[in-house]
Design a protein around this motif. Sequence first.
Motif, PDB file in Angstrom:
ATOM      1  N   GLY A 140     -11.448   6.409  -9.744  1.00 16.29           N
ATOM      2  CA  GLY A 140     -11.597   7.874 -10.055  1.00 16.29           C
ATOM      3  C   GLY A 140     -10.446   8.881  -9.641  1.00 16.29           C
ATOM      4  N   THR A 141      -9.336   8.374  -8.965  1.00 15.03           N
ATOM      5  CA  THR A 141      -8.515   8.823  -8.288  1.00 15.03           C
ATOM      6  C   THR A 141      -7.222   9.066  -8.911  1.00 15.03           C
ATOM      7  N   GLY A 142      -7.074   7.871 -10.000  1.00 17.95           N
ATOM      8  CA  GLY A 142      -6.080   7.682 -10.658  1.00 17.95           C
ATOM      9  C   GLY A 142      -4.977   7.012  -9.728  1.00 17.95           C
ATOM     10  N   THR A 143      -5.143   6.449  -8.657  1.00 24.41           N
ATOM     11  CA  THR A 143      -4.415   5.528  -7.892  1.00 24.41           C
ATOM     12  C   THR A 143      -4.034   4.224  -8.658  1.00 24.41           C
ATOM     13  N   GLN A 144      -2.916   3.791  -8.796  1.00 24.91           N
ATOM     14  CA  GLN A 144      -2.365   2.417  -9.303  1.00 24.91           C
ATOM     15  C   GLN A 144      -2.112   1.539  -8.192  1.00 24.91           C
ATOM     16  N   ILE A 145      -2.579   0.376  -8.234  1.00 27.06           N
ATOM     17  CA  ILE A 145      -2.475  -0.849  -7.376  1.00 27.06           C
ATOM     18  C   ILE A 145      -1.874  -1.945  -7.931  1.00 27.06           C
ATOM     19  N   THR A 146      -0.584  -2.068  -7.574  1.00 21.50           N
ATOM     20  CA  THR A 146       0.313  -3.155  -8.190  1.00 21.50           C
ATOM     21  C   THR A 146       0.918  -3.957  -7.248  1.00 21.50           C
ATOM     22  N   GLU A 147       1.121  -5.345  -7.510  1.00 17.73           N
ATOM     23  CA  GLU A 147       1.881  -6.386  -6.779  1.00 17.73           C
ATOM     24  C   GLU A 147       3.164  -5.868  -7.248  1.00 17.73           C
ATOM     25  N   GLN A 148       4.236  -6.039  -6.026  1.00 15.78           N
ATOM     26  CA  GLN A 148       5.623  -5.706  -6.444  1.00 15.78           C
ATOM     27  C   GLN A 148       6.305  -7.091  -6.403  1.00 15.78           C
ATOM     28  N   PRO A 149       7.746  -7.302  -6.911  1.00 15.76           N
ATOM     29  CA  PRO A 149       8.534  -8.503  -7.032  1.00 15.76           C
ATOM     30  C   PRO A 149       8.668  -8.815  -5.592  1.00 15.76           C
ATOM     31  N   ILE A 174      -0.379   7.046  -5.572  1.00 17.92           N
ATOM     32  CA  ILE A 174      -1.442   7.944  -5.464  1.00 17.92           C
ATOM     33  C   ILE A 174      -1.021   9.136  -5.998  1.00 17.92           C
ATOM     34  N   PRO A 175      -1.512   9.863  -6.930  1.00 13.62           N
ATOM     35  CA  PRO A 175      -1.080  11.045  -7.612  1.00 13.62           C
ATOM     36  C   PRO A 175      -1.407  12.257  -6.633  1.00 13.62           C
ATOM     37  N   SER A 176      -0.665  13.265  -7.023  1.00 19.18           N
ATOM     38  CA  SER A 176      -0.480  14.408  -6.271  1.00 19.18           C
ATOM     39  C   SER A 176      -1.872  15.199  -6.384  1.00 19.18           C
ATOM     40  N   SER A 177      -2.541  15.032  -7.578  1.00 21.12           N
ATOM     41  CA  SER A 177      -3.752  15.551  -7.677  1.00 21.12           C
ATOM     42  C   SER A 177      -5.018  15.042  -6.504  1.00 21.12           C
ATOM     43  N   LYS A 235      -5.594  16.627   1.597  1.00 17.61           N
ATOM     44  CA  LYS A 235      -6.754  17.042   0.833  1.00 17.61           C
ATOM     45  C   LYS A 235      -7.983  16.188   1.349  1.00 17.61           C
ATOM     46  N   PRO A 236      -9.108  17.055   1.308  1.00 18.20           N
ATOM     47  CA  PRO A 236     -10.105  16.190   1.662  1.00 18.20           C
ATOM     48  C   PRO A 236     -10.552  14.900   0.641  1.00 18.20           C
ATOM     49  N   SER A 237     -10.024  15.063  -0.574  1.00 17.95           N
ATOM     50  CA  SER A 237     -10.263  13.837  -1.675  1.00 17.95           C
ATOM     51  C   SER A 237      -9.500  12.684  -1.305  1.00 17.95           C
ATOM     52  N   PHE A 238      -8.288  12.826  -0.356  1.00 23.14           N
ATOM     53  CA  PHE A 238      -7.277  11.942  -0.183  1.00 23.14           C
ATOM     54  C   PHE A 238      -7.872  11.162   1.327  1.00 23.14           C
ATOM     55  N   ALA A 239      -8.806  11.817   1.955  1.00 23.84           N
ATOM     56  CA  ALA A 239      -9.272  11.157   3.296  1.00 23.84           C
ATOM     57  C   ALA A 239      -9.883   9.855   3.023  1.00 23.84           C
ATOM     58  N   PRO A 240     -10.927   9.871   2.224  1.00 23.74           N
ATOM     59  CA  PRO A 240     -11.600   8.553   1.978  1.00 23.74           C
ATOM     60  C   PRO A 240     -10.932   7.381   1.631  1.00 23.74           C
ATOM     61  N   ARG A 275       5.433  13.787  -8.482  1.00 23.44           N
ATOM     62  CA  ARG A 275       4.797  14.300  -7.190  1.00 23.44           C
ATOM     63  C   ARG A 275       3.722  13.244  -6.861  1.00 23.44           C
ATOM     64  N   ARG A 276       4.089  12.217  -5.961  1.00 23.71           N
ATOM     65  CA  ARG A 276       3.000  11.359  -5.637  1.00 23.71           C
ATOM     66  C   ARG A 276       3.420  10.718  -4.160  1.00 23.71           C
ATOM     67  N   VAL A 277       2.432  10.098  -3.560  1.00 27.01           N
ATOM     68  CA  VAL A 277       2.700   9.185  -2.332  1.00 27.01           C
ATOM     69  C   VAL A 277       2.489   7.851  -2.674  1.00 27.01           C
ATOM     70  N   GLU A 278       3.615   7.039  -2.012  1.00 30.30           N
ATOM     71  CA  GLU A 278       3.386   5.448  -2.231  1.00 30.30           C
ATOM     72  C   GLU A 278       3.094   4.836  -0.913  1.00 30.30           C
ATOM     73  N   ILE A 279       2.186   3.890  -0.921  1.00 29.32           N
ATOM     74  CA  ILE A 279       1.913   3.179   0.333  1.00 29.32           C
ATOM     75  C   ILE A 279       1.972   1.781  -0.154  1.00 29.32           C
ATOM     76  N   TYR A 280       3.144   1.115   0.619  1.00 31.52           N
ATOM     77  CA  TYR A 280       3.510  -0.328   0.496  1.00 31.52           C
ATOM     78  C   TYR A 280       3.025  -1.216   1.437  1.00 31.52           C
ATOM     79  N   LEU A 281       2.158  -2.139   1.235  1.00 32.61           N
ATOM     80  CA  LEU A 281       1.520  -2.980   2.041  1.00 32.61           C
ATOM     81  C   LEU A 281       2.150  -4.258   2.067  1.00 32.61           C
ATOM     82  N   ARG A 282       2.506  -4.513   3.149  1.00 28.93           N
ATOM     83  CA  ARG A 282       3.547  -5.868   3.223  1.00 28.93           C
ATOM     84  C   ARG A 282       2.985  -6.954   4.307  1.00 28.93           C
ATOM     85  N   ALA A 283       3.020  -8.104   3.970  1.00 29.67           N
ATOM     86  CA  ALA A 283       2.251  -9.197   4.771  1.00 29.67           C
ATOM     87  C   ALA A 283       3.675  -9.730   5.631  1.00 29.67           C
TER      88      ALA A 283
END
Length: 217
Positions: free
Chosen positions: A86-95, A103-106, A117-122, A203-211
Amino acid sequence: MMNAKIMTRVSALAVVGALLAGCATEQGTNTAVGTGVGAGTGAALGAIFGGGKGAAIGAGVGAAVGGVTGYNWQNIKNKLGGATKGTGTQITEQPDGSLKLNIPSSVTFDTNSYAIKPSFAPVLSQVAQTLNQNPEVVAQVVGHTDSTGQPAYNQTLSVNRAQSVAQQLATDGVAPQRLSATGMGANQPIADNNTETGRAQNRRVEIYLRATAQHAQ
């Protein structure tokens, strides 16, 4: 004096190498295929050459260079998918083998603000929990803006936003050496900055997780 400093750094690197050589642990559900130097090495290099801030930068460098490919992200995707629904966040595996959260600016920040923003904290709470449960995974946070305003202002804002996210993850228990924060300003648009819809996407924040280590099943 200079030789002594160089030798100290070389010795420290040797210790880092020895520590990392023995740090592999078993992680039954998330098997990585392939290895790299990892974020731990990068963080250690940053700490040796640049102090605390260098350690954060180094973690991102190590993750980018040493992230493994073929890592099984399914469990993590399921957990984060539930938290971001419900946040519009896209989760994708990268090459390159990383997992990207876009995660969008909204959800993330108000206009011209880097206060979370409070909506971002969870969302961040779930990311932190995931990182704490998967010690072989590190996070690189990248802030982006649209092209409105002065480039220097946008660059500073993007850095501050990325740092706010990294600081929140650290507050939620993630070791700072597993985090890095980078701001790209308006330099990496994913949509047309000439339209409001496009600017909103940029306007976005990207979080890259890497093993960063191989784990046997």
